[in-house]
Design a protein around this motif. Structure first.
Motif, mmCIF file in Angstrom:
data_model
loop_
_atom_site.group_PDB
_atom_site.id
_atom_site.type_symbol
_atom_site.label_atom_id
_atom_site.label_comp_id
_atom_site.label_asym_id
_atom_site.label_seq_id
_atom_site.Cartn_x
_atom_site.Cartn_y
_atom_site.Cartn_z
ATOM 1 N N TYR A 103 -7.364 4.116 0.631
ATOM 2 C CA TYR A 103 -7.925 3.790 -0.671
ATOM 3 C C TYR A 103 -7.965 4.986 -1.609
ATOM 4 N N ARG A 110 -7.226 3.989 11.418
ATOM 5 C CA ARG A 110 -8.199 4.484 10.443
ATOM 6 C C ARG A 110 -9.586 4.713 11.034
ATOM 7 N N ARG A 139 -1.126 -11.178 2.081
ATOM 8 C CA ARG A 139 -2.310 -11.793 1.481
ATOM 9 C C ARG A 139 -2.046 -13.275 1.291
ATOM 10 N N GLU A 172 -9.884 7.817 2.731
ATOM 11 C CA GLU A 172 -10.714 7.201 1.689
ATOM 12 C C GLU A 172 -11.170 8.175 0.612
ATOM 13 N N GLU A 203 0.856 -1.200 0.000
ATOM 14 C CA GLU A 203 0.000 0.000 0.000
ATOM 15 C C GLU A 203 0.885 1.240 0.000
HETATM 16 P P1 C2E Z 1 -3.109 -2.262 9.580
HETATM 17 O O1 C2E Z 1 -1.650 -2.393 9.815
HETATM 18 O O2 C2E Z 1 -3.850 -1.260 10.377
HETATM 19 O O3 C2E Z 1 -3.272 -2.027 8.026
HETATM 20 C C1 C2E Z 1 -4.236 -1.192 7.455
HETATM 21 C C2 C2E Z 1 -5.430 -1.989 6.962
HETATM 22 O O4 C2E Z 1 -6.391 -1.071 6.468
HETATM 23 C C3 C2E Z 1 -5.106 -2.891 5.787
HETATM 24 O O5 C2E Z 1 -5.989 -3.988 5.873
HETATM 25 C C4 C2E Z 1 -5.470 -2.039 4.587
HETATM 26 O O6 C2E Z 1 -5.744 -2.792 3.441
HETATM 27 C C5 C2E Z 1 -6.687 -1.344 5.113
HETATM 28 N N1 C2E Z 1 -6.929 -0.068 4.458
HETATM 29 C C6 C2E Z 1 -6.036 0.734 3.854
HETATM 30 N N2 C2E Z 1 -6.616 1.844 3.380
HETATM 31 C C7 C2E Z 1 -7.907 1.779 3.715
HETATM 32 C C8 C2E Z 1 -9.041 2.651 3.507
HETATM 33 O O7 C2E Z 1 -8.940 3.727 2.928
HETATM 34 N N3 C2E Z 1 -10.220 2.233 3.994
HETATM 35 C C9 C2E Z 1 -10.372 1.046 4.641
HETATM 36 N N4 C2E Z 1 -11.585 0.713 5.069
HETATM 37 N N5 C2E Z 1 -9.329 0.209 4.852
HETATM 38 C C10 C2E Z 1 -8.118 0.569 4.403
HETATM 39 P P2 C2E Z 1 -5.495 -5.467 5.659
HETATM 40 O O8 C2E Z 1 -4.514 -5.520 4.534
HETATM 41 O O9 C2E Z 1 -6.704 -6.323 5.601
HETATM 42 O O10 C2E Z 1 -4.681 -5.760 6.980
HETATM 43 C C11 C2E Z 1 -5.330 -5.867 8.217
HETATM 44 C C12 C2E Z 1 -4.336 -5.948 9.325
HETATM 45 O O11 C2E Z 1 -3.602 -7.165 9.280
HETATM 46 C C13 C2E Z 1 -3.287 -4.844 9.283
HETATM 47 O O12 C2E Z 1 -3.834 -3.686 9.837
HETATM 48 C C14 C2E Z 1 -2.176 -5.460 10.080
HETATM 49 O O13 C2E Z 1 -2.359 -5.202 11.465
HETATM 50 C C15 C2E Z 1 -2.339 -6.932 9.857
HETATM 51 N N6 C2E Z 1 -1.292 -7.434 8.951
HETATM 52 C C16 C2E Z 1 -1.183 -7.340 7.615
HETATM 53 N N7 C2E Z 1 -0.077 -7.934 7.160
HETATM 54 C C17 C2E Z 1 0.562 -8.421 8.249
HETATM 55 C C18 C2E Z 1 1.789 -9.146 8.458
HETATM 56 O O14 C2E Z 1 2.541 -9.469 7.523
HETATM 57 N N8 C2E Z 1 2.112 -9.482 9.742
HETATM 58 C C19 C2E Z 1 1.299 -9.132 10.803
HETATM 59 N N9 C2E Z 1 1.683 -9.488 12.036
HETATM 60 N N10 C2E Z 1 0.156 -8.459 10.643
HETATM 61 C C20 C2E Z 1 -0.208 -8.093 9.381
#
Ligand code: C2E
Ligand code: CA
Ligand code: CA
Ligand code: CA
Length: 275
Positions: free
Chosen positions: A254, A199, A62, A235, A44
């Motif tokens: 986004y 967020r 993912r 967003e 991102e």
């Molecule tokens: P996070 O670190 O708070 O990452 C931001 C999340 O918000 C990401 O979801 C991203 O896709 C989403 N997001 C970004 N922009 C927007 C927006 O404008 N609106 C909305 N509604 N959402 C947005 P994602 O990719 O589903 O990741 C969720 C969480 O999973 C992340 O939250 C992070 O805490 C965790 N995560 C992701 N990759 C890893 C990893 O490799 N290791 C670990 N330990 N945790 C991970």
């Protein structure tokens, strides 16, 4: 007696049995997926909101599952943590991210999320530094994001870890800021480089007045702590404009783009002359 015993232990509703089966399949799928390399880093964009300049990427994991399609980390990270494979999974993802990011302009940073479980390992910092060396990735391009829940564990150990990483040039951000319970004094005593405003707070800006007050309060606090901030979950244009008026910061969300795989990042960077 046998029948009675049987009745006594037959307490699963059919639905629970299905959930249990699904859960077991997920676990097995995750283990298989790690072995098969199905977990892939997506990226991102992170932007300087004032100039609109691209400054780096956050790696978001993912699962490209053959059965289920692209699965998000909210599903598989908690399970990977529970079944004890999070460190292995994360190391493979970060290694891949180093290789991907080496192809980008060297001014672009790479942020990675670290689970509290990984932070419990006293060798975490050493392992991460070794991984940097093995992949010949500059420490000063790496930013690790840890959440407030890390701080409940063993603050002394976490502080030592953060310090040894920062001594090598790695930056450390406090992720999901505002959603946990870290005290101000704790925040002040830990050497973070940046706060990431969750967020949930940025989303409140859509309802203007009240939301802006909350974000303002967070910005005042980060100012007092002398910490730069990143706003996540931007967003739309309205939210972006509101934030621009509130101060200098990085942003992601986004509005700028969805997380995308390495190939699309390369295409994006080629268009922007950033390879
Ligand atoms: P996070 O670190 O708070 O990452 C931001 C999340 O918000 C990401 O979801 C991203 O896709 C989403 N997001 C970004 N922009 C927007 C927006 O404008 N609106 C909305 N509604 N959402 C947005 P994602 O990719 O589903 O990741 C969720 C969480 O999973 C992340 O939250 C992070 O805490 C965790 N995560 C992701 N990759 C890893 C990893 O490799 N290791 C670990 N330990 N945790 C991970
Ligand atoms: Ca450059
Ligand atoms: Ca994050
Ligand atoms: Ca967040």
């Amino acid at each position: 007696a046998k029948k009675q015993g049987k009745n006594r232990f037959y307490w699963f509703e059919p639905q629970m049995e299905n959930e249990l089966r699904f859960r077991n399949e997920l676990e097995a799928g995750i283990r298989r997926g790690i072995a098969a390399g199905e977990f892939r880093p997506y990226y991102e964009q992170q932007i300087d909101i004032e100039t609109g300049e691209l400054v780096g990427f956050e790696m978001l994991a993912r699962w490209e599952s053959p059965e289920m399609g692209v699965v998000g980390p909210d599903i598989f990270i908690p399970i990977a943590e529970e079944i004890g494979v999070i460190s292995e999974m994360s190391e493979a993802l970060i290694a891949q991210a180093f290789e991907d990011a080496k192809q980008w302009d060297s001014d672009l940073s790479l942020s990675v999320n670290i689970s509290p479980i990984q932070m419990r390992d006293p060798w975490f910092a050493q392992k991460l530094l070794k991984l940097l060396v093995r992949h010949n990735f500059p420490a000063n391009r790496l930013d690790i994001e840890i959440t407030e829940s890390c701080l409940h564990e063993n603050v002394g150990m976490v502080r030592t870890m953060i310090s040894s990483l920062r001594n090598q040039g790695v930056r450390v951000s406090l992720d999901d800021f505002g959603t946990g319970y870290s005290s101000l004094s704790q925040l002040r005593s830990l050497p973070f480089d940046r706060l990431k405003i969750d967020r949930a707070f940025i989303a409140e800006l859509k309802q203007e007045e009240h939301g802006a007050k909350l974000v303002d309060a967070i910005l005042t606090m980060s100012d007092g702590l002398n910490l730069p901030v990143t706003a996540e979950g931007i967003e739309n244009e309205l939210v972006l404009e509101t934030l621009k008026r509130m101060g200098k910061m990085k942003g992601q969300g986004y509005h700028y783009g969805r997380p995308e795989p390495a190939e699309l990042v390369l295409e994006r960077l080629a268009r922007q002359n950033l390879l």
